[in-house]
Write a protein that holds these residues in place. Structure first.
Motif, PDB file in Angstrom:
ATOM      1  N   ALA A  49       0.858  -1.358  -0.259  1.00 54.85           N
ATOM      2  CA  ALA A  49       0.065  -0.073   0.001  1.00 54.85           C
ATOM      3  C   ALA A  49       0.842   1.139   0.033  1.00 54.85           C
ATOM      4  CB  ALA A  49      -0.904  -0.013   1.154  1.00 54.85           C
ATOM      5  N   ASP A 106      -2.301   4.111   3.689  1.00 61.58           N
ATOM      6  CA  ASP A 106      -3.308   3.378   4.460  1.00 61.58           C
ATOM      7  C   ASP A 106      -3.663   4.099   5.475  1.00 61.58           C
ATOM      8  OD1 ASP A 106      -4.589   1.604   6.153  1.00 61.58           O
ATOM      9  OD2 ASP A 106      -3.041   0.132   6.185  1.00 61.58           O
ATOM     10  N   SER A 165       2.631   1.560   5.634  1.00 62.32           N
ATOM     11  CA  SER A 165       2.312   1.988   4.251  1.00 62.32           C
ATOM     12  C   SER A 165       3.660   2.714   4.118  1.00 62.32           C
ATOM     13  CB  SER A 165       0.986   3.015   4.030  1.00 62.32           C
ATOM     14  OG  SER A 165       1.728   4.070   4.595  1.00 62.32           O
ATOM     15  N   SER A 183      -5.296   2.895  -1.550  1.00 58.79           N
ATOM     16  CA  SER A 183      -3.832   2.479  -1.349  1.00 58.79           C
ATOM     17  C   SER A 183      -2.855   2.455  -2.329  1.00 58.79           C
ATOM     18  CB  SER A 183      -4.162   0.941  -0.915  1.00 58.79           C
ATOM     19  OG  SER A 183      -4.607   0.065  -1.977  1.00 58.79           O
TER      20      SER A 183
END
Length: 390
Positions: free
Chosen positions: A247, A250, A256, A332
């Motif tokens: 991602a 996030d 992330s 994402s």
């Protein structure tokens, strides 16, 4: 929750609001909601790299070097007793084929070998790094191997330092390694070998093990040519719900790439020493209920592929063969697909383009792929290279 986490969530909450008004699959540009990062572009070519696992049935001579600047031979390992680098009979045959297979390609690429990887026993690194003598044995053997076979550099992939003492010893290892490389170059009147390191996606390790610990950012800044955060494997078979493999953002957690790269810069590692990791594979789950198939859906085990993973080229073929529903998730910046009780998270052309543009606009040194054989007809590699500006 840290102040940085709160600050990072603000732009992501804005994105969620924006998403309500997004009716197509077009992405919202990261630059629209990333005010904490300066937008600036690098004056140099940058790094477009990929790892080449030595065990694969994919000759290095088949790599299309138009899309890469550096290729890593993966992996070599230190001997657990002597800490000298082990070059097996397999490697003695395979390394020359790797080097020669790339040496005469056009354009030419730089070659490095990577030490460690996910299959290496981390305690070997920890024990080696404890004292100066064993660090010296290890360092000298890596230089000898690099010079013997004609590599341009060395990469360390220690997964992962287990505590604060390991991190302190890693700083010493980086420093002594760099000093040895400078001396080697001076003595042999050759260019200094590159020194790089693959690391956790964030500068501070919060989720692996009981002890929070941070990488030695100052030593990285001083002694490494670049460091490579592995911005993938955020979710997988260890979760009982579906999640995004890599991602970019996030809104629910710090897992992330946005957070990870920001943490490295905040720790003091300059953007021009960061090479962002990208996956050429997806993660798969078996859904508990085929009618509940969004991100975060309950899962009861791994899905199709090899133990819950699937190469990009196989994902595309699976989706086409099974007429899977493909969804682009704007939050994402990633894709997922589902059919029946099978669910796959992966990156495709559009999400890779946006992630490379993110790296480019944040003035990072470049990006790398794990791993070069997993692409489909160079589709992702080509798109990434084009997005970088080549």
């Amino acid at each position: 929750m840290t102040t940085m986490a709160v600050q990072n969530l603000v732009p992501l909450l804005v994105l969620i609001i924006l998403r309500v008004f997004v009716k197509s699959s077009e992405s919202v540009s990261p630059d629209n909601f990333s005010p904490t990062f300066p937008r600036r572009f690098l004056p140099y070519q940058g790094v477009r790299a990929a790892y080449w696992p030595s065990s694969i049935d994919f000759p290095a001579s088949s790599i299309d070097t138009r899309y890469f600047t550096h290729i890593y031979y993966a992996f070599l390992h230190p001997e657990p007793d002597t800490y000298k680098l082990s070059v097996t009979e397999f490697d003695q045959t395979n390394i020359p084929e790797f080097i020669n297979g790339l040496r005469y390609k056009h354009p030419q690429v730089k070659t490095l070998f990577s030490i460690g990887g996910g299959g290496n026993e981390p305690t070997v690194f920890a024990t080696m790094a404890k004292n100066q003598r064993t660090r010296g044995v290890f360092i000298n053997s890596t230089i000898q191997v690099a010079r013997q076979y004609g590599f341009d550099g060395i990469d360390l992939d220690w997964e992962f330092p287990a505590n604060k003492q390991d991190m302190a010893n890693l700083a010493l290892l980086y420093r002594e390694w760099y000093e040895a490389l400078v001396l080697d170059a001076r003595i042999h009147r050759k260019p200094r070998l590159l020194l790089t390191s693959a690391v956790y996606y964030a500068s501070r390790m919060l989720f692996l093990g009981d002890e929070p610990r941070s990488y030695p950012a100052e030593a990285i800044r001083k002694y490494l040519d670049w460091v490579s955060p592995m911005c993938f494997d955020y979710h997988g078979s260890w979760d009982n719900f579906t999640g995004v493999n890599a991602a970019l953002y996030d809104p629910k957690s710090n897992i992330s790439t946005y957070y990870g790269i920001g943490s490295w810069i905040q720790a003091g590692v300059p953007p021009e020493k960061l090479v962002m990791g990208l996956p050429l594979y997806g993660r798969t789950w078996e859904l508990r209920d085929p009618n509940v198939h969004g991100i975060g859906a309950p899962a009861v085990g791994v899905g199709p592929g090899n133990e819950g993973t699937m190469n990009y080229k196989d994902v595309i073929e699976f989706n086409q063969k099974n007429n899977a529903k493909v969804v682009y998730d704007v939050v994402s910046v990633s894709y997922y697909s589902y059919v029946g009780d099978s669910w796959i998270t992966y990156d495709d052309v559009w999400s890779i383009q946006k992630k490379v543009q993110f790296a480019r606009s944040r003035a990072l040194r470049g990006y790398f792929f794990w791993a070069v054989d997993k692409d489909k007809d160079w589709t992702i590699s080509r798109q990434a290279s084009n997005a970088w500006g080549h």
